[in-house]
Motif scaffolding. Sequence first.
Motif, mmCIF file in Angstrom:
data_model
loop_
_atom_site.group_PDB
_atom_site.id
_atom_site.type_symbol
_atom_site.label_atom_id
_atom_site.label_comp_id
_atom_site.label_asym_id
_atom_site.label_seq_id
_atom_site.Cartn_x
_atom_site.Cartn_y
_atom_site.Cartn_z
ATOM 1 N N SER A 217 -4.862 2.520 8.848
ATOM 2 C CA SER A 217 -4.490 2.461 10.260
ATOM 3 C C SER A 217 -5.395 3.334 11.112
ATOM 4 C CB SER A 217 -3.036 2.898 10.444
ATOM 5 O OG SER A 217 -2.180 1.991 9.803
ATOM 6 N N ARG A 218 -5.716 4.523 10.611
ATOM 7 C CA ARG A 218 -6.597 5.439 11.346
ATOM 8 C C ARG A 218 -7.980 4.820 11.520
ATOM 9 N NH1 ARG A 218 -10.648 8.539 10.700
ATOM 10 N NH2 ARG A 218 -10.815 8.193 8.465
ATOM 11 N N ILE A 219 -8.520 4.262 10.444
ATOM 12 C CA ILE A 219 -9.845 3.635 10.512
ATOM 13 C C ILE A 219 -9.805 2.431 11.452
ATOM 14 C CG2 ILE A 219 -11.570 2.366 9.175
ATOM 15 C CD1 ILE A 219 -10.725 4.189 6.766
ATOM 16 N N GLY A 220 -8.767 1.623 11.329
ATOM 17 C CA GLY A 220 -8.639 0.448 12.187
ATOM 18 C C GLY A 220 -8.587 0.815 13.662
ATOM 19 N N ALA A 221 -7.845 1.857 13.976
ATOM 20 C CA ALA A 221 -7.754 2.294 15.369
ATOM 21 C C ALA A 221 -9.111 2.784 15.875
ATOM 22 C CB ALA A 221 -6.705 3.399 15.504
ATOM 23 N N ALA A 222 -9.823 3.521 15.046
ATOM 24 C CA ALA A 222 -11.125 4.052 15.444
ATOM 25 C C ALA A 222 -12.154 2.941 15.653
ATOM 26 C CB ALA A 222 -11.630 5.039 14.392
ATOM 27 N N LEU A 223 -12.041 1.872 14.870
ATOM 28 C CA LEU A 223 -13.018 0.777 14.943
ATOM 29 C C LEU A 223 -12.496 -0.446 15.692
ATOM 30 C CD1 LEU A 223 -14.330 0.941 11.262
ATOM 31 C CD2 LEU A 223 -15.404 1.893 13.321
ATOM 32 N N ASP A 224 -11.267 -0.368 16.194
ATOM 33 C CA ASP A 224 -10.619 -1.484 16.883
ATOM 34 C C ASP A 224 -10.575 -2.727 15.982
ATOM 35 O OD1 ASP A 224 -9.236 -2.679 18.981
ATOM 36 O OD2 ASP A 224 -11.071 -3.431 19.923
ATOM 37 N N LEU A 225 -10.115 -2.519 14.744
ATOM 38 C CA LEU A 225 -9.989 -3.596 13.766
ATOM 39 C C LEU A 225 -8.560 -3.636 13.247
ATOM 40 C CD1 LEU A 225 -13.191 -2.852 11.658
ATOM 41 C CD2 LEU A 225 -12.908 -4.689 13.343
ATOM 42 N N SER A 226 -8.085 -4.821 12.938
ATOM 43 C CA SER A 226 -6.744 -4.928 12.370
ATOM 44 C C SER A 226 -6.786 -4.626 10.874
ATOM 45 C CB SER A 226 -6.182 -6.338 12.583
ATOM 46 O OG SER A 226 -6.875 -7.278 11.788
ATOM 47 N N ALA A 227 -5.645 -4.209 10.348
ATOM 48 C CA ALA A 227 -5.536 -3.976 8.904
ATOM 49 C C ALA A 227 -5.817 -5.274 8.152
ATOM 50 C CB ALA A 227 -4.152 -3.429 8.557
ATOM 51 N N ALA A 228 -5.310 -6.386 8.652
ATOM 52 C CA ALA A 228 -5.525 -7.682 7.994
ATOM 53 C C ALA A 228 -7.012 -8.008 7.900
ATOM 54 C CB ALA A 228 -4.783 -8.780 8.742
ATOM 55 N N TRP A 229 -7.759 -7.761 8.980
ATOM 56 C CA TRP A 229 -9.192 -8.055 8.963
ATOM 57 C C TRP A 229 -9.906 -7.182 7.940
ATOM 58 C CZ3 TRP A 229 -13.840 -5.722 9.339
ATOM 59 C CH2 TRP A 229 -14.958 -6.551 9.505
ATOM 60 N N MET A 230 -9.564 -5.885 7.920
ATOM 61 C CA MET A 230 -10.230 -4.970 6.981
ATOM 62 C C MET A 230 -9.910 -5.342 5.539
ATOM 63 S SD MET A 230 -10.026 -1.266 8.888
ATOM 64 C CE MET A 230 -8.266 -1.353 9.230
ATOM 65 N N ILE A 231 -8.686 -5.742 5.264
ATOM 66 C CA ILE A 231 -8.313 -6.127 3.907
ATOM 67 C C ILE A 231 -9.031 -7.408 3.507
ATOM 68 C CG2 ILE A 231 -6.389 -6.931 2.469
ATOM 69 C CD1 ILE A 231 -4.655 -4.852 4.072
ATOM 70 N N ARG A 232 -9.091 -8.401 4.420
ATOM 71 C CA ARG A 232 -9.835 -9.631 4.113
ATOM 72 C C ARG A 232 -11.295 -9.309 3.826
ATOM 73 N NH1 ARG A 232 -6.621 -11.695 8.328
ATOM 74 N NH2 ARG A 232 -8.346 -11.462 9.803
ATOM 75 N N LEU B 249 0.856 -1.178 0.000
ATOM 76 C CA LEU B 249 0.000 0.000 0.000
ATOM 77 C C LEU B 249 0.890 1.226 0.000
ATOM 78 C CD1 LEU B 249 -2.478 -1.023 2.843
ATOM 79 C CD2 LEU B 249 -2.804 -1.303 0.390
ATOM 80 N N ASP B 250 0.389 2.311 -0.585
ATOM 81 C CA ASP B 250 1.180 3.530 -0.482
ATOM 82 C C ASP B 250 0.999 4.102 0.929
ATOM 83 O OD1 ASP B 250 -1.067 5.321 -0.388
ATOM 84 O OD2 ASP B 250 -1.083 5.470 -2.562
ATOM 85 N N GLU B 251 1.834 5.042 1.285
ATOM 86 C CA GLU B 251 1.843 5.573 2.654
ATOM 87 C C GLU B 251 0.506 6.172 3.059
ATOM 88 O OE1 GLU B 251 5.185 8.069 3.630
ATOM 89 O OE2 GLU B 251 6.517 6.826 2.423
ATOM 90 N N LYS B 252 -0.133 6.892 2.145
ATOM 91 C CA LYS B 252 -1.419 7.531 2.467
ATOM 92 C C LYS B 252 -2.503 6.480 2.705
ATOM 93 C CE LYS B 252 -0.519 11.830 0.050
ATOM 94 N NZ LYS B 252 -0.915 12.699 -1.055
ATOM 95 N N GLU B 253 -2.554 5.448 1.862
ATOM 96 C CA GLU B 253 -3.550 4.388 2.050
ATOM 97 C C GLU B 253 -3.325 3.674 3.381
ATOM 98 O OE1 GLU B 253 -4.593 2.846 -2.440
ATOM 99 O OE2 GLU B 253 -2.745 2.164 -1.495
ATOM 100 N N TYR B 254 -2.073 3.376 3.686
ATOM 101 C CA TYR B 254 -1.774 2.676 4.928
ATOM 102 C C TYR B 254 -2.125 3.540 6.146
ATOM 103 C CZ TYR B 254 0.476 0.017 8.558
ATOM 104 O OH TYR B 254 0.706 -0.690 9.705
ATOM 105 N N ALA B 255 -1.811 4.823 6.073
ATOM 106 C CA ALA B 255 -2.126 5.724 7.182
ATOM 107 C C ALA B 255 -3.634 5.795 7.395
ATOM 108 C CB ALA B 255 -1.560 7.125 6.908
ATOM 109 N N GLU B 256 -4.386 5.882 6.317
ATOM 110 C CA GLU B 256 -5.843 5.956 6.435
ATOM 111 C C GLU B 256 -6.410 4.631 6.952
ATOM 112 O OE1 GLU B 256 -9.506 8.012 6.270
ATOM 113 O OE2 GLU B 256 -7.415 8.637 6.351
#
Length: 70
Positions: free
Chosen positions: A16-31, A7-14
């Motif tokens: 990560s921000r969403i994951g933190a707000a929803l208490d979800l891992s990046a892996a879960w959101m991508i799946r 992922l580019d830096e902006k996509e990863y940062a966003e």
Amino acid sequence: MRLSVTLDEKEYAELSRIGAALDLSAAWMIRRAVSEFVARNRENVAPDLPLRRPESEAGGTKKAGGSGGH
């Protein structure tokens, strides 16, 4: 099946921000995103669906990582 993505830096940062707000891992959101994409396109892949990267994004390797074992 294990797969590596880049992922580019902006996509990863966003992500990560969403994951933190929803208490979800990046892996879960991508799946979840992949599952939804597959479900939407399972029957008929629209001919106008942009499945290829724009030329502006090309230039990196086209390698898809995996755990092997095919």
